[in-house]
Design a protein around this motif. Structure first.
Motif, PDB file in Angstrom:
ATOM      1  N   LEU A 243       0.829  -1.209   0.000  1.00  0.00           N
ATOM      2  CA  LEU A 243       0.000   0.000   0.000  1.00  0.00           C
ATOM      3  C   LEU A 243       0.865   1.262   0.000  1.00  0.00           C
ATOM      4  O   LEU A 243       0.558   2.236  -0.684  1.00  0.00           O
ATOM      5  CB  LEU A 243      -0.940   0.005   1.202  1.00  0.00           C
ATOM      6  CG  LEU A 243      -2.076  -1.017   1.143  1.00  0.00           C
ATOM      7  CD1 LEU A 243      -2.774  -1.110   2.492  1.00  0.00           C
ATOM      8  CD2 LEU A 243      -3.046  -0.664   0.037  1.00  0.00           C
ATOM      9  N   GLU A 244       1.954   1.245   0.765  1.00  0.00           N
ATOM     10  CA  GLU A 244       2.870   2.396   0.786  1.00  0.00           C
ATOM     11  C   GLU A 244       3.449   2.634  -0.603  1.00  0.00           C
ATOM     12  O   GLU A 244       3.586   3.773  -1.044  1.00  0.00           O
ATOM     13  CB  GLU A 244       3.988   2.171   1.798  1.00  0.00           C
ATOM     14  CG  GLU A 244       3.544   2.312   3.236  1.00  0.00           C
ATOM     15  CD  GLU A 244       4.646   1.982   4.235  1.00  0.00           C
ATOM     16  OE1 GLU A 244       5.687   1.399   3.841  1.00  0.00           O
ATOM     17  OE2 GLU A 244       4.467   2.305   5.418  1.00  0.00           O
TER      18      GLU A 244
ATOM     19  N   THR B  34       3.956   6.790  -0.701  1.00  0.00           N
ATOM     20  CA  THR B  34       4.026   7.481   0.581  1.00  0.00           C
ATOM     21  C   THR B  34       5.376   8.155   0.822  1.00  0.00           C
ATOM     22  O   THR B  34       5.530   8.849   1.823  1.00  0.00           O
ATOM     23  CB  THR B  34       3.730   6.508   1.739  1.00  0.00           C
ATOM     24  OG1 THR B  34       4.689   5.445   1.714  1.00  0.00           O
ATOM     25  CG2 THR B  34       2.330   5.954   1.637  1.00  0.00           C
ATOM     26  N   ASN B  35       6.319   7.982  -0.081  1.00  0.00           N
ATOM     27  CA  ASN B  35       7.615   8.653   0.066  1.00  0.00           C
ATOM     28  C   ASN B  35       7.605  10.040  -0.585  1.00  0.00           C
ATOM     29  O   ASN B  35       8.628  10.712  -0.633  1.00  0.00           O
ATOM     30  CB  ASN B  35       8.744   7.787  -0.491  1.00  0.00           C
ATOM     31  CG  ASN B  35       8.555   7.467  -1.964  1.00  0.00           C
ATOM     32  OD1 ASN B  35       7.495   7.722  -2.538  1.00  0.00           O
ATOM     33  ND2 ASN B  35       9.571   6.887  -2.571  1.00  0.00           N
ATOM     34  N   ASP B  36       6.469  10.482  -1.076  1.00  0.00           N
ATOM     35  CA  ASP B  36       6.322  11.787  -1.716  1.00  0.00           C
ATOM     36  C   ASP B  36       6.479  12.903  -0.672  1.00  0.00           C
ATOM     37  O   ASP B  36       5.797  12.894   0.352  1.00  0.00           O
ATOM     38  CB  ASP B  36       4.943  11.870  -2.368  1.00  0.00           C
ATOM     39  CG  ASP B  36       4.772  13.102  -3.247  1.00  0.00           C
ATOM     40  OD1 ASP B  36       5.569  14.048  -3.119  1.00  0.00           O
ATOM     41  OD2 ASP B  36       3.824  13.113  -4.061  1.00  0.00           O
TER      42      ASP B  36
ATOM     43  N   GLY C 202       2.250  18.283   8.783  1.00  0.00           N
ATOM     44  CA  GLY C 202       2.595  17.393   9.886  1.00  0.00           C
ATOM     45  C   GLY C 202       1.871  16.057   9.805  1.00  0.00           C
ATOM     46  O   GLY C 202       1.152  15.776   8.849  1.00  0.00           O
ATOM     47  N   PRO C 203       2.052  15.235  10.825  1.00  0.00           N
ATOM     48  CA  PRO C 203       1.444  13.912  10.829  1.00  0.00           C
ATOM     49  C   PRO C 203      -0.081  13.990  10.863  1.00  0.00           C
ATOM     50  O   PRO C 203      -0.663  14.953  11.363  1.00  0.00           O
ATOM     51  CB  PRO C 203       1.958  13.261  12.113  1.00  0.00           C
ATOM     52  CG  PRO C 203       2.992  14.145  12.658  1.00  0.00           C
ATOM     53  CD  PRO C 203       2.863  15.473  12.013  1.00  0.00           C
ATOM     54  N   LEU C 204      -0.712  12.946  10.376  1.00  0.00           N
ATOM     55  CA  LEU C 204      -2.167  12.881  10.341  1.00  0.00           C
ATOM     56  C   LEU C 204      -2.712  12.268  11.631  1.00  0.00           C
ATOM     57  O   LEU C 204      -3.588  12.844  12.268  1.00  0.00           O
ATOM     58  CB  LEU C 204      -2.599  12.049   9.132  1.00  0.00           C
ATOM     59  CG  LEU C 204      -4.065  11.980   8.808  1.00  0.00           C
ATOM     60  CD1 LEU C 204      -4.611  13.375   8.504  1.00  0.00           C
ATOM     61  CD2 LEU C 204      -4.285  11.067   7.607  1.00  0.00           C
ATOM     62  N   PHE C 205      -2.178  11.122  12.032  1.00  0.00           N
ATOM     63  CA  PHE C 205      -2.667  10.408  13.210  1.00  0.00           C
ATOM     64  C   PHE C 205      -1.646  10.295  14.340  1.00  0.00           C
ATOM     65  O   PHE C 205      -2.022  10.102  15.490  1.00  0.00           O
ATOM     66  CB  PHE C 205      -3.094   8.982  12.829  1.00  0.00           C
ATOM     67  CG  PHE C 205      -4.250   8.940  11.881  1.00  0.00           C
ATOM     68  CD1 PHE C 205      -5.511   9.305  12.290  1.00  0.00           C
ATOM     69  CD2 PHE C 205      -4.065   8.526  10.572  1.00  0.00           C
ATOM     70  CE1 PHE C 205      -6.581   9.263  11.411  1.00  0.00           C
ATOM     71  CE2 PHE C 205      -5.126   8.468   9.693  1.00  0.00           C
ATOM     72  CZ  PHE C 205      -6.389   8.837  10.110  1.00  0.00           C
TER      73      PHE C 205
ATOM     74  N   GLU D 295       1.411   6.390   7.684  1.00  0.00           N
ATOM     75  CA  GLU D 295       1.417   6.216   9.137  1.00  0.00           C
ATOM     76  C   GLU D 295       0.771   4.913   9.596  1.00  0.00           C
ATOM     77  O   GLU D 295       0.760   4.611  10.785  1.00  0.00           O
ATOM     78  CB  GLU D 295       0.698   7.399   9.788  1.00  0.00           C
ATOM     79  CG  GLU D 295       1.355   8.725   9.499  1.00  0.00           C
ATOM     80  CD  GLU D 295       0.564   9.908  10.034  1.00  0.00           C
ATOM     81  OE1 GLU D 295      -0.418   9.711  10.764  1.00  0.00           O
ATOM     82  OE2 GLU D 295       0.951  11.047   9.712  1.00  0.00           O
ATOM     83  N   LEU D 296       0.245   4.134   8.661  1.00  0.00           N
ATOM     84  CA  LEU D 296      -0.535   2.943   8.991  1.00  0.00           C
ATOM     85  C   LEU D 296       0.206   1.967   9.900  1.00  0.00           C
ATOM     86  O   LEU D 296      -0.347   1.492  10.891  1.00  0.00           O
ATOM     87  CB  LEU D 296      -0.983   2.235   7.708  1.00  0.00           C
ATOM     88  CG  LEU D 296      -1.799   0.961   7.887  1.00  0.00           C
ATOM     89  CD1 LEU D 296      -3.079   1.241   8.646  1.00  0.00           C
ATOM     90  CD2 LEU D 296      -2.087   0.339   6.533  1.00  0.00           C
ATOM     91  N   LYS D 297       1.439   1.660   9.588  1.00  0.00           N
ATOM     92  CA  LYS D 297       2.182   0.656  10.365  1.00  0.00           C
ATOM     93  C   LYS D 297       2.314   1.084  11.824  1.00  0.00           C
ATOM     94  O   LYS D 297       2.070   0.290  12.729  1.00  0.00           O
ATOM     95  CB  LYS D 297       3.563   0.419   9.744  1.00  0.00           C
ATOM     96  CG  LYS D 297       4.342  -0.679  10.428  1.00  0.00           C
ATOM     97  CD  LYS D 297       5.672  -0.924   9.744  1.00  0.00           C
ATOM     98  CE  LYS D 297       6.464  -1.976  10.474  1.00  0.00           C
ATOM     99  NZ  LYS D 297       7.803  -2.126   9.919  1.00  0.00           N
ATOM    100  N   GLN D 298       2.677   2.351  12.053  1.00  0.00           N
ATOM    101  CA  GLN D 298       2.849   2.821  13.427  1.00  0.00           C
ATOM    102  C   GLN D 298       1.532   2.824  14.189  1.00  0.00           C
ATOM    103  O   GLN D 298       1.486   2.447  15.360  1.00  0.00           O
ATOM    104  CB  GLN D 298       3.461   4.220  13.417  1.00  0.00           C
ATOM    105  CG  GLN D 298       4.902   4.225  12.940  1.00  0.00           C
ATOM    106  CD  GLN D 298       5.387   5.639  12.704  1.00  0.00           C
ATOM    107  OE1 GLN D 298       4.966   6.284  11.760  1.00  0.00           O
ATOM    108  NE2 GLN D 298       6.246   6.120  13.578  1.00  0.00           N
TER     109      GLN D 298
END
Length: 174
Positions: free
Chosen positions: A38-39, A44-46, A53-56, A144-147
């Motif tokens: 999915l990354e 997601t490296n864009d 900043g971070p979303l979640f 951020e999904l994995k974290q």
């Protein structure tokens, strides 16, 4: 090095090792592979995803300081009382009653600020306002999904252990 220092060092090494193993084994290999896919798909490296900043991830800090449900519920009850008292104060003509309402109102205000749950409520409002159909938001979510998944799984494991402890206490109690 004396035996106590050796024991402490051994315990520290065990905790560090267990912590690393625990962290890497929380998410199954299948799910890790899916996250990587999915990354890659959502790029997601864009660098554009760094904007804002971070979303979640900022929300996760509240889990470590998580307040009990009782405290949150009590704070909401206090908020309702504050609204009721405010309305009563505005509609009451008797000055003595107005003064009494004002005193109780101030005490409720003090309790509301002392409880500190306002920040959690504000953070939840921000979370609910996230535009889920926005492609940039979706890509940040994948980043951020994995974290987030690791944190959620750790919490689930902790809750399951707490339930098991309570069951054992009930079984072992006279």
């Amino acid at each position: 090095m004396n035996s106590l220092q050796s024991l402490l060092l051994l315990n520290a090494i065990g905790l560090v090792t267990f912590g690393c193993v625990y962290s890497s084994e929380v998410i199954s290999d299948y799910v890790k592979n899916d996250i990587l896919q999915l990354e890659e798909h959502y790029k997601t490296n864009d660098p554009i995803l760094a904007g804002g900043g971070p979303l979640f991830l900022n929300f996760l800090k509240y889990f470590d300081k998580q307040e009990s449900g009782d405290k949150i519920l009590l704070n909401e009850i206090v908020n309702v009382y504050i609204d009721i008292l405010k309305n009563m104060k505005d509609t009451t003509e008797d000055q003595r009653s107005k003064n009494s309402i004002q005193h109780v109102y101030r005490e409720m205000e003090r309790l509301r600020f002392a409880s500190g749950t306002g920040t959690l409520k504000e953070e939840l409002k921000k979370l609910w306002e996230i535009k889920k159909s926005d492609p940039i938001v979706q890509r940040k979510a994948m980043l951020e999904l994995k974290q987030v998944l690791e944190k959620a799984m750790r919490i689930e494991i902790k809750l399951q252990k707490n339930v098991q402890k309570r069951r054992r206490r009930r079984v072992n109690s006279p």
